[in-house]
Design a protein around this motif. Structure first.
Motif, PDB file in Angstrom:
ATOM      1  N   TRP A 169      20.399  29.207  60.187  1.00  0.00           N
ATOM      2  CA  TRP A 169      19.132  29.800  60.638  1.00  0.00           C
ATOM      3  C   TRP A 169      18.083  29.785  59.531  1.00  0.00           C
ATOM      4  O   TRP A 169      16.958  29.328  59.731  1.00  0.00           O
ATOM      5  CB  TRP A 169      19.398  31.224  61.124  1.00  0.00           C
ATOM      6  CG  TRP A 169      18.170  32.024  61.455  1.00  0.00           C
ATOM      7  CD1 TRP A 169      17.106  31.640  62.229  1.00  0.00           C
ATOM      8  CD2 TRP A 169      17.884  33.356  61.027  1.00  0.00           C
ATOM      9  NE1 TRP A 169      16.174  32.657  62.306  1.00  0.00           N
ATOM     10  CE2 TRP A 169      16.630  33.728  61.587  1.00  0.00           C
ATOM     11  CE3 TRP A 169      18.569  34.286  60.242  1.00  0.00           C
ATOM     12  CZ2 TRP A 169      16.055  34.976  61.367  1.00  0.00           C
ATOM     13  CZ3 TRP A 169      18.008  35.531  60.031  1.00  0.00           C
ATOM     14  CH2 TRP A 169      16.755  35.866  60.587  1.00  0.00           C
ATOM     15  N   GLU A 227      19.071  27.045  66.360  1.00  0.00           N
ATOM     16  CA  GLU A 227      18.804  25.897  67.226  1.00  0.00           C
ATOM     17  C   GLU A 227      17.330  25.828  67.621  1.00  0.00           C
ATOM     18  O   GLU A 227      16.778  24.734  67.779  1.00  0.00           O
ATOM     19  CB  GLU A 227      19.692  25.967  68.461  1.00  0.00           C
ATOM     20  CG  GLU A 227      21.166  25.697  68.155  1.00  0.00           C
ATOM     21  CD  GLU A 227      22.048  25.752  69.373  1.00  0.00           C
ATOM     22  OE1 GLU A 227      23.104  25.074  69.386  1.00  0.00           O
ATOM     23  OE2 GLU A 227      21.714  26.483  70.339  1.00  0.00           O
ATOM     24  N   ALA A 228      16.702  26.976  67.762  1.00  0.00           N
ATOM     25  CA  ALA A 228      15.275  26.973  68.094  1.00  0.00           C
ATOM     26  C   ALA A 228      14.444  26.340  66.991  1.00  0.00           C
ATOM     27  O   ALA A 228      13.352  25.809  67.244  1.00  0.00           O
ATOM     28  CB  ALA A 228      14.793  28.406  68.349  1.00  0.00           C
ATOM     29  N   SER A 246      15.354  36.436  68.786  1.00  0.00           N
ATOM     30  CA  SER A 246      16.361  36.160  69.815  1.00  0.00           C
ATOM     31  C   SER A 246      16.187  37.015  71.061  1.00  0.00           C
ATOM     32  O   SER A 246      16.780  36.717  72.105  1.00  0.00           O
ATOM     33  CB  SER A 246      17.763  36.400  69.238  1.00  0.00           C
ATOM     34  OG  SER A 246      17.948  37.775  68.906  1.00  0.00           O
ATOM     35  N   ARG A 256      22.877  31.635  66.312  1.00  0.00           N
ATOM     36  CA  ARG A 256      22.898  30.255  66.798  1.00  0.00           C
ATOM     37  C   ARG A 256      21.617  29.934  67.564  1.00  0.00           C
ATOM     38  O   ARG A 256      21.002  28.882  67.351  1.00  0.00           O
ATOM     39  CB  ARG A 256      24.109  30.021  67.698  1.00  0.00           C
ATOM     40  CG  ARG A 256      24.131  28.578  68.216  1.00  0.00           C
ATOM     41  CD  ARG A 256      25.245  28.294  69.193  1.00  0.00           C
ATOM     42  NE  ARG A 256      25.162  26.899  69.629  1.00  0.00           N
ATOM     43  CZ  ARG A 256      25.957  26.362  70.539  1.00  0.00           C
ATOM     44  NH1 ARG A 256      26.905  27.092  71.107  1.00  0.00           N
ATOM     45  NH2 ARG A 256      25.825  25.104  70.881  1.00  0.00           N
ATOM     46  N   GLN A 257      21.206  30.830  68.444  1.00  0.00           N
ATOM     47  CA  GLN A 257      19.997  30.575  69.220  1.00  0.00           C
ATOM     48  C   GLN A 257      18.785  30.389  68.314  1.00  0.00           C
ATOM     49  O   GLN A 257      17.969  29.482  68.518  1.00  0.00           O
ATOM     50  CB  GLN A 257      19.750  31.730  70.188  1.00  0.00           C
ATOM     51  CG  GLN A 257      20.714  31.791  71.353  1.00  0.00           C
ATOM     52  CD  GLN A 257      20.460  32.990  72.249  1.00  0.00           C
ATOM     53  OE1 GLN A 257      19.841  33.975  71.832  1.00  0.00           O
ATOM     54  NE2 GLN A 257      20.936  32.924  73.479  1.00  0.00           N
ATOM     55  N   VAL A 304      25.668  35.013  68.546  1.00  0.00           N
ATOM     56  CA  VAL A 304      24.889  34.282  69.555  1.00  0.00           C
ATOM     57  C   VAL A 304      23.433  34.192  69.127  1.00  0.00           C
ATOM     58  O   VAL A 304      22.789  33.139  69.231  1.00  0.00           O
ATOM     59  CB  VAL A 304      25.020  34.964  70.925  1.00  0.00           C
ATOM     60  CG1 VAL A 304      24.114  34.280  71.949  1.00  0.00           C
ATOM     61  CG2 VAL A 304      26.473  34.934  71.406  1.00  0.00           C
ATOM     62  N   ALA A 305      22.886  35.303  68.625  1.00  0.00           N
ATOM     63  CA  ALA A 305      21.484  35.320  68.214  1.00  0.00           C
ATOM     64  C   ALA A 305      21.227  34.368  67.061  1.00  0.00           C
ATOM     65  O   ALA A 305      20.199  33.668  67.026  1.00  0.00           O
ATOM     66  CB  ALA A 305      21.079  36.742  67.827  1.00  0.00           C
TER      67      ALA A 305
END
Length: 367
Positions: free
Chosen positions: A19, A154-155, A77, A150-151, A147-148
């Protein structure tokens, strides 16, 4: 294939590094040997303590930064990641006075209350001496945090690849390495290794690391007797001079895990294990002692209701983290037992190392 950074290990710290690097514009590929959401490492589970009760400057710096970065990640996120229900610390008065003094110097809110005041407020718990309350602490929603991270990564363009074991890392110069998987080779300026219990197996012959000991730990969830009880997160240290605590293995930590019960566990005293050959079976003597602890100190739960959890710790001898760079290889390791709360700050430090910066001297591998 060629990218700026390959991150090896997709738990909390690797995801945080991805991130932080991706939001700086670096091209990032993260490789995780197991499937997404696996329970084999150290980052799984719904909750972790978020505790600011440190006296050491390096850790206070990190946890203060982490408090703000968790909020940034929540904003990116759209997920709530912290439940600031407060955290109580008790049992080692000398240590707690040092923590309170450090907090006062930095303006961190904390205060002492008596054992009777604490028992009135948190009726599911027992206390023997003064209790240090840190209102701005509580728990991290650990599963949601993964999860946050990764999101958010990836964003910003990072790519996560699961079920992709790394077979080799070849150093080709100060600013170049090649990461080998079963299906491809990826060249990168930096490789960030956050492989948890597999760190020594993966890079122990490539870089110089302090001793990393892998243990199989066994906290457990216990069923509350009354759903109306209010629960803070907690850390409890034994009194070495009190024979009533002679059966203790180590400090105890715990918190409410919504939907699962009150989590409690000994800190870092499980049997040494090979992460590829774990038994996943609770050590019965330690589990019995944990149930005894619960009977004496957590009267608000059923001590016979224990549902053991199996996880790994990877620890250095003094429990300090390892954050260092060796040519193109950056290593983050030794976080177990108290690292999760620092996750976004550790990600920032790993990104700094990848970009040529430095971590605090406390965390160097060359010690």
């Amino acid at each position: 294939m060629e990218v700026d950074v390959v991150v090896v290990g997709g738990g909390a710290m690797g995801s945080a590094a991805a991130w932080q690097l991706a939001r700086r514009g670096r091209s990032v590929v993260l490789l995780e040997q197991f499937e997404q959401g696996h329970h084999i490492g150290a980052s799984h589970g719904a909750t972790r303590n978020f505790n600011m009760a440190y006296a050491e400057a390096d850790y206070l710096d990190l946890v203060t930064e982490a408090r703000h970065l968790w909020d940034e990640l929540a904003g990116e996120s759209g997920r709530q990641l912290l439940d600031l229900v407060g955290l109580v610390n008790h049992g080692d008065a000398r240590r707690l006075r040092a923590v309170r003094s450090a907090h006062a110097e930095r303006g961190i809110e904390s205060h002492f209350i008596t054992a009777s005041e604490a028992a009135d407020r948190w009726q599911g718990m027992n206390f023997r001496g003064d209790v240090l309350v840190v209102p701005g602490s509580g728990r991290v929603r650990a599963a949601d945090a993964l999860v946050a991270l990764r999101q958010a990564a990836e964003a910003h363009g990072a790519r996560f690849e699961y079920s992709t074991p790394v077979r080799d890392i070849r150093v080709a110069g100060d600013d170049r390495a090649v990461v080998v998987t079963d299906s491809t080779e990826i060249a990168a300026r930096r490789v960030v290794v956050t492989a948890g219990a597999w760190t020594s197996k993966l890079v122990g012959n490539l870089v110089r690391l302090p001793g990393l000991v892998v243990t199989q730990e066994q906290p457990a969830h216990f069923t509350p007797l009354d759903d109306a009880l209010v629960w803070p997160s907690f850390n409890h240290n034994p009194d070495p001079d009190d024979p009533r605590d002679a059966y203790w293995y180590s400090p105890v930590y715990g918190m409410l895990t919504p939907g699962e019960g009150i989590k409690a566990g000994w800190h870092g005293v499980g049997p040494v294990t090979d992460p590829d050959a774990r038994s996943f079976t609770p050590e019965p003597v330690q589990l019995d002692a944990l149930a005894r602890y619960v009977r004496e100190w957590l009267p608000g739960v059923d001590p016979a209701s224990a549902v053991p959890i199996s996880c790994t710790y990877t620890s250095t001898a003094n429990e300090d983290f390892v954050l260092d760079r060796f040519g193109p290889v950056v290593v983050g390791a030794g976080f177990s037992g108290h690292g999760f709360k620092f996750t976004p700050s550790v990600g920032r430090l790993l990104a700094d190392l990848a970009d040529g910066g430095a971590a605090p001297a406390r965390f160097t591998a060359r010690r």
